[in-house]
Motif scaffolding. Structure first.
Motif, short mmCIF file in Angstrom:
data_model
loop_
_atom_site.label_atom_id
_atom_site.label_comp_id
_atom_site.label_asym_id
_atom_site.label_seq_id
_atom_site.Cartn_x
_atom_site.Cartn_y
_atom_site.Cartn_z
N LYS A 260 0.84 -1.20 0.00
CA LYS A 260 0.00 0.00 0.00
C LYS A 260 0.88 1.26 0.00
O LYS A 260 0.60 2.23 -0.73
CB LYS A 260 -0.89 -0.03 1.25
CG LYS A 260 -1.88 1.12 1.34
CD LYS A 260 -3.00 0.94 0.31
CE LYS A 260 -4.14 1.92 0.55
NZ LYS A 260 -3.75 3.31 0.52
N MET A 261 1.96 1.23 0.79
CA MET A 261 2.86 2.39 0.83
C MET A 261 3.53 2.60 -0.53
O MET A 261 3.64 3.73 -1.02
CB MET A 261 3.93 2.18 1.92
CG MET A 261 3.38 2.24 3.35
SD MET A 261 4.58 1.70 4.58
CE MET A 261 5.82 2.99 4.41
N TRP A 262 3.95 1.50 -1.16
CA TRP A 262 4.56 1.64 -2.49
C TRP A 262 3.55 2.18 -3.50
O TRP A 262 3.89 2.98 -4.39
CB TRP A 262 5.10 0.29 -2.96
CG TRP A 262 6.47 -0.03 -2.42
CD1 TRP A 262 6.79 -0.91 -1.46
CD2 TRP A 262 7.68 0.59 -2.81
NE1 TRP A 262 8.12 -0.92 -1.20
CE2 TRP A 262 8.72 0.01 -2.05
CE3 TRP A 262 8.04 1.60 -3.73
CZ2 TRP A 262 10.06 0.37 -2.17
CZ3 TRP A 262 9.38 1.93 -3.86
CH2 TRP A 262 10.37 1.34 -3.09
N GLN A 263 2.31 1.76 -3.39
CA GLN A 263 1.29 2.28 -4.32
C GLN A 263 1.07 3.78 -4.08
O GLN A 263 0.97 4.56 -5.03
CB GLN A 263 -0.02 1.50 -4.11
CG GLN A 263 0.02 0.08 -4.65
CD GLN A 263 -1.25 -0.68 -4.34
OE1 GLN A 263 -2.12 -0.17 -3.62
NE2 GLN A 263 -1.35 -1.89 -4.88
N ASP A 264 1.01 4.18 -2.80
CA ASP A 264 0.85 5.62 -2.50
C ASP A 264 2.06 6.41 -3.00
O ASP A 264 1.93 7.51 -3.56
CB ASP A 264 0.69 5.82 -0.99
CG ASP A 264 -0.60 5.20 -0.49
OD1 ASP A 264 -1.51 4.98 -1.33
OD2 ASP A 264 -0.70 4.90 0.73
N PHE A 265 3.26 5.82 -2.79
CA PHE A 265 4.47 6.48 -3.27
C PHE A 265 4.46 6.64 -4.79
O PHE A 265 4.84 7.67 -5.34
CB PHE A 265 5.70 5.68 -2.82
CG PHE A 265 7.02 6.25 -3.28
CD1 PHE A 265 7.52 7.45 -2.73
CD2 PHE A 265 7.75 5.63 -4.29
CE1 PHE A 265 8.73 7.98 -3.18
CE2 PHE A 265 8.93 6.16 -4.72
CZ PHE A 265 9.44 7.33 -4.17
N GLU A 266 3.97 5.61 -5.45
CA GLU A 266 3.88 5.67 -6.93
C GLU A 266 2.90 6.75 -7.35
O GLU A 266 3.18 7.53 -8.29
CB GLU A 266 3.44 4.30 -7.46
CG GLU A 266 3.45 4.22 -8.98
CD GLU A 266 3.01 2.86 -9.45
OE1 GLU A 266 2.96 2.66 -10.67
OE2 GLU A 266 2.70 1.98 -8.60
N GLN A 267 1.74 6.86 -6.68
CA GLN A 267 0.78 7.92 -7.01
C GLN A 267 1.38 9.31 -6.75
O GLN A 267 1.17 10.25 -7.53
CB GLN A 267 -0.49 7.72 -6.16
CG GLN A 267 -1.32 6.51 -6.57
CD GLN A 267 -2.52 6.33 -5.67
OE1 GLN A 267 -2.74 7.14 -4.76
NE2 GLN A 267 -3.29 5.28 -5.94
N LEU A 268 2.16 9.44 -5.64
CA LEU A 268 2.78 10.73 -5.31
C LEU A 268 3.78 11.14 -6.38
O LEU A 268 3.81 12.30 -6.84
CB LEU A 268 3.46 10.64 -3.94
CG LEU A 268 4.16 11.90 -3.43
CD1 LEU A 268 3.15 13.04 -3.25
CD2 LEU A 268 4.87 11.61 -2.11
N MET A 269 4.61 10.18 -6.79
CA MET A 269 5.59 10.47 -7.84
C MET A 269 4.91 10.80 -9.16
O MET A 269 5.36 11.68 -9.91
CB MET A 269 6.53 9.26 -8.02
CG MET A 269 7.41 8.96 -6.80
SD MET A 269 8.46 10.35 -6.33
CE MET A 269 9.57 10.41 -7.73
N GLU A 270 3.82 10.13 -9.45
CA GLU A 270 3.07 10.44 -10.68
C GLU A 270 2.51 11.85 -10.61
O GLU A 270 2.53 12.60 -11.59
CB GLU A 270 1.94 9.41 -10.84
CG GLU A 270 1.15 9.53 -12.14
CD GLU A 270 1.97 9.17 -13.34
OE1 GLU A 270 1.66 9.66 -14.44
OE2 GLU A 270 2.95 8.38 -13.20
N CYS A 271 2.01 12.25 -9.45
CA CYS A 271 1.46 13.61 -9.28
C CYS A 271 2.57 14.66 -9.44
O CYS A 271 2.38 15.69 -10.10
CB CYS A 271 0.81 13.71 -7.90
SG CYS A 271 0.04 15.32 -7.60
N LYS A 272 3.77 14.36 -8.88
CA LYS A 272 4.89 15.28 -9.03
C LYS A 272 5.30 15.42 -10.49
O LYS A 272 5.62 16.50 -10.98
CB LYS A 272 6.08 14.81 -8.20
CG LYS A 272 5.92 15.04 -6.70
CD LYS A 272 7.17 14.60 -5.96
CE LYS A 272 7.05 14.89 -4.47
NZ LYS A 272 8.27 14.53 -3.72
#
Length: 676
Positions: free
Chosen positions: A637-649
């Motif tokens: 779940k943390m990796w998925q959130d991190f992936e979404q954050l990087m995509e937003c950046k």
């Protein structure tokens, strides 16, 4: 394989199982859980198998499942060795064995339910032949087979009604419509009763109407009985005509034939009938019984699919190929003694086939002759109904044709004579006319001369006298001739009667002797026939008793032989087991560790230890996986959130770059304007 497991999981999550499995939980099921799941599916197909496998022994569970799978026509893949592995895997709950079975069962659950339902009533219980010798057991077995046939018919009717398209809604609509019609009829009857009650003597009129209806029904029944009696009379007349025709033919046969020919004919008929009874009909009866037995066997088996039929065709082709190979091997060996026997066998088979063919031709000819006789009787009866004469046949028709020919020739002769007489009559008529003319002229001259001489009428009177005298003389002569002819005719008749009596006397005497001889031969033939029938009946009864004894002895011999082979096999198995036990004991007691390792007990002990160690490792691995499952899911779940954050950046960075590019373009455009 993954598609197969996915299909199984989907079906198990649906009604009526509702297991709520996914691929991971289904794959992690243990052997006992898999066996229980398979048992639940089998229990859904056949409710008798809805049991808990923990309450019975593994051997009983495997035997019960194998019997039901055999009834359902499940065929595991592979050869005979694979079949033994399949049984072992079913006992131990192996996944490679259980998964294909579940996939096959869940694919066709409805069809298998129907097959299991029918198997409860159509799988025939095999009763040993020695038990069927008892009358009670035989009667019960017969009742059982009759009930099975009745169940088949009822099931077919039920299936036809299901597929006939008649729904309950339509039947209810029909019933409601019929009830409405019934109510309307009841109302009409009540209205008619009210109208009739106002009429005087309505009870008497109703009684008369009832009697009239009964009389009409009686009249119809009497008319039907009359028609039936007419039909019976017509059939009886036909039978009488056939009997008369047979009697006539027998009379002709007796008249035209001799006792030797009759005896020869009877011997031929007896030989033919004995061949039919002793050889042809028993073979046909045996073949019919075999075909009926195989058909009953096929009907008793559950319905087969196209794949089953294809497998059977492949097996048949393989067996035919093996038979052809064996025939070729036998032909390659070829021994001269066998060749002589084979030649004689071929000749005997050819003669038997020719004999059967001729017997069939004779039977067909007899049937054709009987059908032709029936048609002839029908045509004869039709001709007699049309008031025609009897139809001629055979010698009578030939005599009739010869008679017509003789009459035709006689008619032609008489016709020629009539033509000649007609021509002569014309000539004579012309001559008569000429003579009459001359006579009239002479009469006129004579009358004129008589008038001159004064004696008129003399010639006429003289002619009348001459005519009367001539007529008288002719009559006298005719009377004399008639008397002479009658006397001569009487003499001739007397002589003819005497000659006929003299000529017929020896013939009548010979005929009396022949009649007496015929009666004696007929009586002797009847006596011989009675003796033959009694002898044949005695021989037939002896033959039947001997056949029954031989059959019983053969069955007893076969049973004893099978028991002997069974005991020998059991003895060999026990000897082998005893030998293996001795070797095992020897290896187990041996001080040599190498020999002790070869013992089966040691091998199984090592295998059990290995399996226990493997189970411990797997349980530890499972425990580790379960313990790390929650943290791993959180990490995912943390990796998925991190992936979404990087995509937003990344998206924000791209937007910022676009905005800076647009600002630079605007600044360059403003500078250009200032320069202008």
């Amino acid at each position: 394989m993954s598609d197969q497991i996915q299909f199984i999981v989907e079906k198990l999550n649906q009604e009526p199982f509702r297991k709520n499995y996914n691929l991971i939980t289904f794959d992690s099921l243990e052997s006992m859980q898999l066996l229980q799941l398979l048992n639940d599916v089998l229990g859904e197909i056949d409710p008798k198998h809805a049991v808990d496998i923990r309450e019975e022994l593994p051997e009983q569970t495997a035997k019960r499942m194998l019997s039901l799978l055999g009834i359902l026509k499940y065929k595991p893949p592979g050869s005979i060795s694979d079949l033994s592995a399949f049984r072992q895997g079913l006992v131990t709950g192996s996944k490679p064995v259980i998964h294909p079975v579940l996939h096959w069962l869940l694919q066709r659950t409805n069809d298998l339910k129907k097959r299991a339902y029918l198997a409860r009533f159509l799988v025939k219980l095999e009763v040993p032949a020695e038990f069927l010798q008892d009358d009670t057991v035989a009667d019960i077995n017969k009742q059982y087979e009759e009930l099975m046939e009745a169940f088949k018919n009822l099931h077919k009717e039920c299936e036809q009604l299901k597929t006939s398209g008649l729904s309950t809604a339509e039947i209810r609509r029909d019933i409601s419509a019929m009830e409405e019609e019934k109510d309307q009829l009841i109302k009409r009857v009540e209205r008619l009763k009210k109208r009739v009650e106002t009429v005087q003597n309505h009870q008497r009129m109703l009684e008369i109407a009832r009697q009239l209806r009964l009389e009409k029904e009686r009249e119809e029944s009497l008319a039907q009985q009359k028609q039936e009696q007419k039909n019976q009379l017509f059939h009886a007349e036909q039978r009488l005509q056939r009997a008369q025709l047979q009697l006539k033919e027998m009379h002709h046969a007796v008249v035209d034939s001799k006792p030797e020919s009759l005896m020869k004919k009877l011997e031929e008929e007896i030989n033919f009938n004995s061949y039919l009874v002793n050889e042809k009909l028993p073979r046909e009866l045996e073949s019919k019984k075999n075909s009926a037995y195989f058909l009953q066997k096929v009907v008793a088996e559950p319905a087969m699919s196209q794949s089953d039929l294809n497998v059977l065709e492949i097996k048949i082709n393989e067996v035919n190929a093996q038979i052809n190979q064996l025939i070729e091997k036998k032909m390659m060996k070829y021994e001269p003694i066998d060749s002589k026997f084979s030649m004689y066998r071929q000749q005997a088979s050819i003669i038997s086939r020719k004999k059967e063919a001729k017997a069939e031709e004779l039977q067909a000819a007899k049937e054709e002759m009987s059908s032709t006789e029936r048609q002839m009787l029908q045509k004869t009866s039709q001709a007699q109904e049309l008031e025609g004469s009897e139809v001629l046949k055979g010698d009578e028709f030939k005599q009739y044709v010869n008679k017509l020919r003789s009459k035709n020739t006689f008619y032609k002769k008489k016709r020629l004579e009539i033509a000649e007489i007609t021509a002569e009559y014309g000539i004579l008529q012309r001559t008569e006319e000429l003579l009459k003319q001359r006579h009239e002229a002479i009469q006129q001259q004579l009358q004129a001369i008589e008038d001159k001489k004064g004696i008129s009428g003399y010639s006429y009177t003289q002619e009348e006298l001459e005519r009367v005298s001539a007529v008288k003389s002719e009559m006298d002569e005719m009377k004399g001739r008639t008397l002479d002819n009658m006397s001569e005719m009487v003499k001739k008749l007397n002589t003819m009667v005497a000659e006929k009596k003299a000529s017929l006397a020896p013939v009548i005497k010979e005929l009396r002797q022949l009649r007496q001889k015929c009666q004696e031969l007929t009586q002797e033939c009847d006596e011989k026939k009675i003796q033959y029938d009694s002898c044949a009946a005695g021989l037939e009864s002896n033959r039947s008793t001997l056949e029954q004894e031989v059959k019983g002895l053969l069955e007893e011999c076969v049973q004893e032989e099978s028991n002997y082979h069974y005991i020998n096999c059991m003895k060999r198995n026990l000897e082998i087991q005893l030998q293996r036990a001795k070797e095992e004991m020897k290896a187990y007691v041996s001080p040599d560790p190498q020999e002790r390792r070869k013992a089966i007990r040691e091998q199984y002990t090592r295998m059990i230890l290995e399996q226990e160690n493997l189970g411990k490792k797997l349980r530890e691995k499972q425990k580790v996986v379960r313990e790390s499952h929650g943290p791993n899911m959180k990490q995912i779940k943390m990796w998925q959130d991190f992936e979404q954050l990087m995509e937003c950046k990344r998206e924000c960075f791209l937007k910022q770059q676009n905005q800076t590019a647009i600002g630079q373009v605007i600044q360059e455009g403003g500078k250009d304007r200032l320069v202008l």
